[in-house]
Enzyme design. Structure first.
Site, short mmCIF file in Angstrom:
data_model
loop_
_atom_site.label_atom_id
_atom_site.label_comp_id
_atom_site.label_asym_id
_atom_site.label_seq_id
_atom_site.Cartn_x
_atom_site.Cartn_y
_atom_site.Cartn_z
N ARG A 108 2.40 -6.15 9.25
CA ARG A 108 1.67 -4.89 10.05
C ARG A 108 2.25 -4.71 11.49
O ARG A 108 2.11 -3.46 11.58
CB ARG A 108 0.33 -5.40 10.16
CG ARG A 108 -0.46 -5.33 8.59
CD ARG A 108 -1.71 -5.87 8.61
NE ARG A 108 -2.46 -5.75 7.41
CZ ARG A 108 -3.48 -6.50 6.95
NH1 ARG A 108 -3.80 -7.39 7.61
NH2 ARG A 108 -3.93 -6.23 5.89
N ARG A 164 -1.82 -14.31 4.96
CA ARG A 164 -2.65 -13.51 5.83
C ARG A 164 -1.74 -13.81 7.35
O ARG A 164 -1.55 -12.87 7.97
CB ARG A 164 -3.91 -14.27 6.26
CG ARG A 164 -4.80 -13.92 5.01
CD ARG A 164 -6.17 -14.46 4.85
NE ARG A 164 -7.12 -13.77 5.91
CZ ARG A 164 -7.44 -12.34 5.58
NH1 ARG A 164 -7.31 -11.77 4.63
NH2 ARG A 164 -8.31 -11.92 6.65
N ASN A 181 -2.07 0.35 6.78
CA ASN A 181 -1.60 -0.87 7.31
C ASN A 181 -0.71 -1.70 6.45
O ASN A 181 -0.70 -3.07 6.46
CB ASN A 181 -2.73 -1.88 7.78
CG ASN A 181 -3.80 -2.37 6.71
OD1 ASN A 181 -3.67 -1.69 5.58
ND2 ASN A 181 -4.64 -3.18 7.02
N THR A 197 -5.52 -6.95 10.87
CA THR A 197 -5.50 -5.85 9.93
C THR A 197 -5.14 -4.60 10.91
O THR A 197 -4.49 -3.49 10.28
CB THR A 197 -7.18 -5.47 9.62
OG1 THR A 197 -7.50 -6.82 8.97
CG2 THR A 197 -7.40 -4.31 8.98
N PHE A 254 -15.49 4.03 6.61
CA PHE A 254 -14.11 4.33 6.18
C PHE A 254 -13.86 4.14 4.52
O PHE A 254 -12.77 4.52 4.23
CB PHE A 254 -12.93 3.81 6.93
CG PHE A 254 -13.35 2.21 6.77
CD1 PHE A 254 -12.90 1.47 5.58
CD2 PHE A 254 -13.92 1.54 7.78
CE1 PHE A 254 -13.00 0.01 5.62
CE2 PHE A 254 -14.38 0.18 7.67
CZ PHE A 254 -13.77 -0.70 6.53
N LYS A 283 0.83 -1.05 0.09
CA LYS A 283 0.18 0.00 -0.02
C LYS A 283 0.84 1.37 0.00
O LYS A 283 1.97 1.15 0.21
CB LYS A 283 -1.09 -0.06 1.27
CG LYS A 283 -2.06 -1.11 1.34
CD LYS A 283 -3.08 -0.76 2.23
CE LYS A 283 -3.93 -2.20 2.17
NZ LYS A 283 -5.00 -1.90 3.34
P1 CMP Z 1 -7.60 -4.40 3.61
O1 CMP Z 1 -7.34 -5.90 3.89
O2 CMP Z 1 -7.00 -3.74 2.61
O3 CMP Z 1 -9.30 -4.20 3.44
C1 CMP Z 1 -9.88 -3.43 3.84
C2 CMP Z 1 -9.14 -2.08 4.41
O4 CMP Z 1 -9.93 -1.23 5.04
C3 CMP Z 1 -8.25 -2.66 5.46
O5 CMP Z 1 -7.26 -3.57 4.91
C4 CMP Z 1 -7.95 -1.53 6.00
O6 CMP Z 1 -6.74 -0.96 5.70
C5 CMP Z 1 -9.11 -0.47 6.01
N1 CMP Z 1 -9.81 -0.34 7.44
C6 CMP Z 1 -10.38 -1.41 7.75
N2 CMP Z 1 -11.04 -0.74 8.85
C7 CMP Z 1 -10.72 0.31 9.09
C8 CMP Z 1 -11.19 1.44 9.95
N3 CMP Z 1 -11.77 1.44 10.91
N4 CMP Z 1 -10.56 2.67 9.29
C9 CMP Z 1 -9.91 2.90 8.20
N5 CMP Z 1 -9.67 2.03 7.52
C10 CMP Z 1 -10.03 0.68 7.77
#
Ligand code: CMP
Length: 139
Positions: A103, A86, A113, A92, A58, A10
């Protein structure tokens, strides 16, 4: 079984020059990079990719972030590649990620992330097809 999964390095990570450090983690875990390119998404393209999150609060912020800097999209191949990726990524939310995970080491926040990885076989197929043609997958 041998699987393929889709990965994104990212904007927060490409910006901090962490592409190589992240790929090293994948490779150390036994995942092989079988396709890779650096691209810069538009907000609309990010929106299509993350369409499943359209109703989340978000979503707008997520799409803006994913279009803010270049990303590196890759296909990773290996034994149980989806679960293995994963595991290497960690939770996450970096505050909940295990020691040694990408992460835990690199992510800045739940939004910034550092990596994305497919969560299942059907989504891996869809995500790979969105970014790569068959000719670009070199196993
Ligand atoms: P990803 O695995 O790319 O899939 C969806 C993304 O949304 C996740 O990783 C996070 O980076 C993002 N995400 C999830 N929850 C939140 C949150 N509460 N605020 C901002 N971004 C989020």
């Amino acid at each position: 079984a041998i699987q393929r999964t889709f990965s994104i390095i990212k904007p927060d990570a490409t910006k901090r020059n962490l592409t190589g450090a992240i790929v090293a983690k994948f490779e150390a875990a036994g995942l092989r990079v079988v396709a890779s390119k650096r691209i810069h998404l538009s907000v609309a393209q990010a929106g299509v990719f993350y369409a499943v999150h359209k109703e989340r609060p978000f979503y707008g912020e997520l799409c803006e972030f994913m279009a803010s800097e270049p990303i590196v999209v890759q296909v990773l191949e290996g034994e149980d590649a989806i679960a293995k990726n994963r595991e290497v990524m960690g939770a996450t939310n970096p505050a909940e990620a295990a020691e040694g995970t990408i992460r835990k080491e690199f992510a800045l926040s739940i939004g910034e992330n550092s990596v994305h990885g497919s969560d299942a076989e059907d989504t891996a197929k869809e995500e790979i097809a969105y970014f790569f043609s068959g000719l670009e997958l070199v196993g």
